[in-house]
Write a protein that holds these residues in place. Structure first.
Motif, short mmCIF file in Angstrom:
data_model
loop_
_atom_site.label_atom_id
_atom_site.label_comp_id
_atom_site.label_asym_id
_atom_site.label_seq_id
_atom_site.Cartn_x
_atom_site.Cartn_y
_atom_site.Cartn_z
N PHE A 152 0.66 -1.16 -0.03
CA PHE A 152 -0.05 0.11 -0.15
C PHE A 152 0.68 1.28 -0.16
N GLY A 153 2.20 1.02 0.12
CA GLY A 153 2.87 2.28 -0.16
C GLY A 153 3.05 3.24 1.27
N SER A 154 4.27 2.67 1.90
CA SER A 154 4.55 3.48 3.04
C SER A 154 5.76 4.01 3.23
N PHE A 155 6.25 4.94 3.97
CA PHE A 155 7.56 5.77 4.08
C PHE A 155 7.86 5.77 5.55
N GLU A 156 8.92 5.36 6.26
CA GLU A 156 9.28 5.47 7.36
C GLU A 156 10.39 6.14 7.81
N PHE A 157 9.88 7.45 8.81
CA PHE A 157 10.97 8.07 9.28
C PHE A 157 10.80 8.55 10.50
N ALA A 158 11.69 8.47 11.51
CA ALA A 158 11.64 8.75 13.07
C ALA A 158 10.43 8.15 13.66
N GLY A 159 10.19 6.76 13.30
CA GLY A 159 9.19 6.25 13.89
C GLY A 159 7.64 6.36 13.32
N ILE A 160 7.81 7.12 12.01
CA ILE A 160 6.32 7.13 11.47
C ILE A 160 6.49 6.74 10.13
N SER A 161 5.31 6.02 9.77
CA SER A 161 5.19 5.61 8.35
C SER A 161 3.95 6.32 7.85
N HIS A 195 5.81 14.92 2.94
CA HIS A 195 5.29 15.49 1.59
C HIS A 195 5.71 14.43 0.32
N HIS A 196 6.94 13.85 0.75
CA HIS A 196 7.55 13.00 -0.30
C HIS A 196 6.80 11.75 -0.37
N ALA A 197 6.30 11.09 0.62
CA ALA A 197 5.49 9.93 0.60
C ALA A 197 4.07 10.32 -0.05
#
Length: 587
Positions: free
Chosen positions: A50-59, A401-403
């Motif tokens: 489903f398309g997710s992106f993780e950074f600093a504990g957030i997807s 924004h990028h995700a």
């Protein structure tokens, strides 16, 4: 004898099987079978991702639910198999890069991947990535949906610091990098203009939009709050302080914590004290490093100067200072004073808070609600506390924004690139217009954008909650007036809302992809299940996205929605209105 013959037969079969297994043709068959299993796994993973992106504990979700929305496809899925044979997405792109031609979709994905590497990777990793694709940094176009966080933080720090021998920071009628344009020595008129505007106290640059698009005198109030919180000499014996930790009881959400600190700021202004915030439990995690750990300054610029903070902490160790009232703390005030105290009315240079404008309009059947009320300091305090975001907070927004919008941005940018990009690329040096004027533009997001905060769960004990369908009916009402509205930024703690949202294929919906509540779990237990870092980062991202959106739908009984409304009404969105699913507060 029979048993012996049986064992001999098994031995012969085993040896024969071994010989067959060692043959080249059989090995090819086995390898083909294994590769087929792996490729099938990869294909299924690509279909179900489903398309997710993780950074600093957030997807962060990168999707609109509409099948037409290309952002629903993300490139992590090819590495989600347990097979030993794992072709990486970057390896596939090396092969594509060696081909003579690429399709538009391939170029879009390549540009998206390059921006992703620049956004999340180290300098060394970025160079290796570009080299692997046969690219160089100059051939990569700027990402319009991303902000240069390091540069923004440096510029904002300059705008939040007094200049020597001046009463204000370098606030002029210009914003961003234009103010740093190197004026020639012969241009005395320009130099005089800058000095004059700073001496006269130009208005704070964190207020956007015209005066008519904000609450009356918003710029004036923000300037006066900044002056109050930034005395020229923090060691002046006449400067007094109020030092307070942020609320940390389990029942206090982020919204309640901010509202409580707004009350303390009002008390500080009324008593002519400088508010100094101390321990902030939600920033007490590994994402907030160094001195910003456990501090509001991890996410937003501090409420006062470092000199005043240092002085206040010195006085905290002085018993005589407490006795004489030079310093006070939260314990010096009761809850009524903090949460429902009188608004200071004659502190600012203009008696703004005696000016009470109230206008309200309600439609009893539709649930639409619009209001303008400036009878308290809550809205101004929220805007001041969140006036400048830090590099860390800016980075969280960049990832979101990028995700969500990265693929769409890549498609747009490619239309202006040479047809054979990246094989053919232009490298034009930046002009002064690009360097000093256009650099101030905010990151691109699809507009018009509707933000929607759906508050349910345990909030039912405080207000009448409304099902998601009620929010979407209001969204349709907006679209009746603005038919080009297609995009919604959805924030909610409830999984059932996300499930229902997938049914609205005629909207492009974006949301942070985190674990959500099922049933009536309390907010405190839910946040504990997420962990401190995630439960702080993703709501603040949603909050700022709501403040930037063109339209907003929420619930009047939610403190969070009340604060968002305040940010919007002091951020150029006062004429956009506030649509509420319930007609009044229940508290």
């Amino acid at each position: 004898m029979e048993a012996l013959n049986q064992k001999s037969l098994e031995r012969v079969v085993s040896q024969r099987a071994l010989q067959m297994g060692s043959s080249f043709s059989c090995q090819i068959c086995v390898l083909g079978l294994l590769c087929g299993v792996c490729l099938t796994s990869l294909f299924l993973a690509a279909l179900t991702s489903f398309g997710s992106f993780e950074f600093a504990g957030i997807s962060f979700s990168s999707t609109g639910f509409s099948p037409r929305n290309s952002t629903s496809q993300f490139l992590n899925d090819v590495t989600s198999t347990d097979c030993e044979f794992k072709p990486k997405e970057t390896e596939r792109w090396v092969d594509l890069n060696q081909s003579e031609t690429k399709t538009d979709d391939e170029k879009t994905s390549l540009l998206y991947l390059v921006w992703d590497a620049i956004l999340t990777g180290s300098v060394k990793g970025e160079r290796e990535f570009l080299k692997r694709f046969g690219l160089n940094r100059s051939s990569v176009p700027n990402a319009p949906h991303l902000e240069n966080c390091r540069l923004s933080a440096r510029v904002n720090k300059r705008l939040d610091t007094r200049i020597k021998n001046e009463s204000f920071p370098p606030w002029t009628s210009w914003k961003g990098l234009l103010d740093t344009y190197p004026a020639s020595a012969a241009n005395e008129q320009l130099r005089h203009f800058r000095h004059h505007t700073m001496s006269e106290g130009a208005y704070p640059p964190w207020i956007t939009g015209s005066d008519e698009e904000n609450y009356p005198l918003t710029r004036k109030v923000q300037r006066d709050i900044w002056i109050h919180q930034h005395p020229s000499n923090c060691r002046d014996p006449n400067v007094r302080f109020l030092v307070a930790d942020w609320e940390r009881l389990p029942g206090f959400g982020i919204g309640a914590q901010i509202a409580g600190m707004c009350g303390l700021l009002a008390i500080a202004i009324k008593e002519k004290r400088v508010l100094v915030t101390n321990y902030y439990n939600r920033a007490d995690h590994d994402g907030c490093e160094g001195s910003s750990r456990a501090s509001w300054s991890c996410y937003f610029f501090p409420e006062t100067s470092q000199e005043c903070r240092d002085r206040a902490f010195e006085l905290m160790a002085d018993k005589e200072a407490w006795k004489r009232g030079i310093i006070t703390g939260k314990d010096n005030y009761n809850s009524k004073e903090i949460w429902a105290g009188q608004t200071p009315r004659q502190v600012f240079h203009v008696d703004f808070l005696d000016f009470d404008l109230t206008f309200s309009w309600r439609h009893q059947t539709s649930g639409l609600y619009s209001s303008i009320s400036i009878s308290d300091t809550g809205y101004g305090a929220v805007r001041f506390l969140m006036r400048f975001r830090t590099e860390y907070m800016c980075g969280l927004l960049n990832v979101a924004h990028h995700a969500a919008f990265g693929k769409e941005a890549a498609k747009m940018v490619l239309t202006s690139l040479p047809k054979d990009w990246p094989k053919e690329a232009t490298n034009n040096p930046k002009s002064d217009m690009e360097e000093f004027v256009w650099a101030n533009h905010k990151p691109w997001i699809p507009r018009p954008l509707l933000s929607m905060h759906v508050r349910m769960g345990d909030k039912a004990c405080e207000m009448k909650v409304v099902e998601f369908e009620g929010y979407m009916r209001l969204a349709d009402r907006i679209r009746n007036h603005f038919p080009h509205l297609n995009s919604v930024w959805l924030s909610t703690e409830m999984q059932e809302v996300i499930d229902k949202a997938k049914l609205y294929s005629n909207w492009n919906l974006y949301y942070t992809n985190v674990k959500r509540q099922v049933g009536n779990m309390s907010m405190a237990i839910y946040e504990e299940s997420l962990g401190r870092e995630t439960s702080t980062n993703y709501p603040l991202v949603n909050f700022l996205m709501a403040a930037e959106a063109d339209f907003f739908i929420g619930a009047l009984g939610s403190t969070w929605c009340y604060l968002i409304d305040g940010m919007r009404n002091t951020g150029g969105k006062v004429m956009a209105g506030y649509l509420s699913v319930n007609k009044d507060r229940f508290w």
